[in-house]
Design an enzyme around this catalytic site. Structure first.
Site, short mmCIF file in Angstrom:
data_model
loop_
_atom_site.label_atom_id
_atom_site.label_comp_id
_atom_site.label_asym_id
_atom_site.label_seq_id
_atom_site.Cartn_x
_atom_site.Cartn_y
_atom_site.Cartn_z
N ASP A 193 81.79 -136.91 53.17
CA ASP A 193 81.61 -135.57 53.75
C ASP A 193 80.64 -135.55 54.96
O ASP A 193 80.05 -136.56 55.30
CB ASP A 193 81.12 -134.59 52.68
CG ASP A 193 79.70 -134.91 52.22
OD1 ASP A 193 79.30 -136.09 52.28
OD2 ASP A 193 78.99 -134.00 51.80
N GLU B 12 65.14 -132.19 62.65
CA GLU B 12 66.36 -132.05 61.85
C GLU B 12 66.21 -130.89 60.86
O GLU B 12 67.09 -130.04 60.74
CB GLU B 12 66.62 -133.35 61.09
CG GLU B 12 67.75 -133.27 60.09
CD GLU B 12 67.85 -134.56 59.27
OE1 GLU B 12 68.76 -135.35 59.55
OE2 GLU B 12 67.01 -134.78 58.37
N GLU C 48 77.34 -137.03 54.40
CA GLU C 48 77.36 -138.46 54.06
C GLU C 48 76.89 -138.72 52.64
O GLU C 48 76.17 -139.67 52.37
CB GLU C 48 76.51 -139.23 55.08
CG GLU C 48 76.84 -138.82 56.50
CD GLU C 48 76.24 -139.70 57.56
OE1 GLU C 48 75.01 -139.78 57.62
OE2 GLU C 48 77.00 -140.30 58.34
C1 BGC Z 1 73.48 -135.97 58.26
C2 BGC Z 1 74.73 -136.22 59.06
C3 BGC Z 1 74.36 -136.62 60.47
C4 BGC Z 1 73.37 -137.77 60.49
C5 BGC Z 1 72.85 -138.06 61.89
C6 BGC Z 1 72.61 -137.22 58.32
O1 BGC Z 1 71.45 -137.05 57.57
O2 BGC Z 1 73.78 -135.67 56.92
O3 BGC Z 1 75.52 -135.07 59.10
O4 BGC Z 1 75.52 -136.98 61.16
O5 BGC Z 1 72.28 -137.46 59.67
O6 BGC Z 1 72.26 -136.93 62.46
#
Ligand code: BGC
Length: 294
Positions: free
Chosen positions: A137, A253, A140
């Site tokens: 998903d 993030e 991840e």
């Molecule tokens: C997120 C992903 C993302 C990745 C890089 C992960 O922690 O769940 O959706 O693509 O970080 O930003």
């Protein structure tokens, strides 16, 4: 501080000569280019008028696809476009749909000729054959068939069966912040967005333990964007994101409060503090800001 301008700066600084966008330049496990993150970043840059940057990213995507025209392709690659051989859940199909979606929207938006038709066709052919395959998903974490993945694929293929699967299933799947994108695509109704806002806010999902499960900047961006498309005011999301920019204008993030704070330390011991800046966070702010100003 003009956060939109700063976002463009952070994104350009994180674009490598190959055209790849690094997910985060300062967070070790994110020093790769994901199709998913990159597609939303390129889409934001295209909206902001950064045509060349967006097109350099599409060049990078096309290069990865052409290196293996029959597929399959991974979720992320090294910045130079070579395969990432590290241990990672590589089998994710959403980003493949998203790069095609972003490239097509870009050409339409700016009246640009596509120089990626062959790679787009190869990607779409692969997705038409594999859209129902189980894969990992957006976050991840889970293997399976996920509506956000199928919706992202639909954005490229416009396949009726994919649309029907999303519209039949979105209510029965675990509620997830990624579904806000389905509302933005018109595949789920505004009532679903209300549910997300009420029950999750900007958390990814109720069981999120990654760094304790904070609130994600990108999800405020998706929420505001979907709200706007339904005639709702996106000011709360814009202001919320602005309030969480660091002094130097970088966006992380995720931010507290955490759903499961007891899990935070185990991640900091492994990978130190959460990613910042995250280019995808900047991208979703930029998209929201641009769409709100239009
Ligand atoms: C997120 C992903 C993302 C990745 C890089 C992960 O922690 O769940 O959706 O693509 O970080 O930003």
């Amino acid at each position: 501080m003009d956060l939109a301008r700063r976002s463009v700066e952070v994104i350009l600084a994180g674009q490598s000569p190959s055209g790849a966008y690094v997910a985060s330049p300062t967070f070790g496990p994110y020093r790769y280019c994901w199709f998913r993150d990159g597609a939303f970043i390129a889409d934001a840059m295209s909206r902001a008028g950064e045509v060349e940057s967006a097109e350099r990213f599409f060049d990078w995507c096309a290069g990865v696809v052409r290196a293996r025209p029959e597929g399959p392709w991974d979720a992320r690659y090294n910045l130079d476009g070579t395969p990432d051989t590290s241990d990672w859940p590589h089998h994710q199909l959403d980003g493949l749909g998203l790069w095609v979606w972003a490239a097509q929207a870009h050409c339409e938006r700016h009246g640009r000729a596509s120089r990626w038709d062959d790679a787009v066709a190869a990607t779409v052919a692969y997705l038409r054959a594999h859209w129902r395959d189980s894969c990992v998903d957006w976050w991840e974490e889970r293997e399976g068939l996920h509506v956000a993945t199928v919706g992202s694929i639909w954005a490229a293929t416009r396949d009726d069966a994919a649309r029907a699967l999303v519209t039949d299933r979105y209510e029965h799947e675990r509620l997830d912040g990624s579904h806000a994108f389905l509302v933005a695509l018109g595949l789920a109704p505004v009532e679903h967005l209300e549910r997300i806002e009420r029950r999750l806010g900007y958390h990814r999902h109720a069981d999120d333990v990654y760094y304790g499960g904070g609130r994600w900047i990108i999800l405020a961006g998706f929420t505001g964007w979907a709200r706007l498309l339904h005639g709702l005011d996106p000011a709360p999301q814009l202001e919320w994101i602005e309030a969480h920019a660091r002094e130097d204008g970088e966006l992380p993030e995720q931010v507290p409060p955490l759903l499961h704070p007891e899990h935070y330390d185990r991640w900091t011991e492994k990978w130190h503090t959460p990613a910042q800046p995250l280019l995808w966070s900047h991208a979703m702010y930029l998209t929201l800001k641009t769409v709100a100003a239009a």
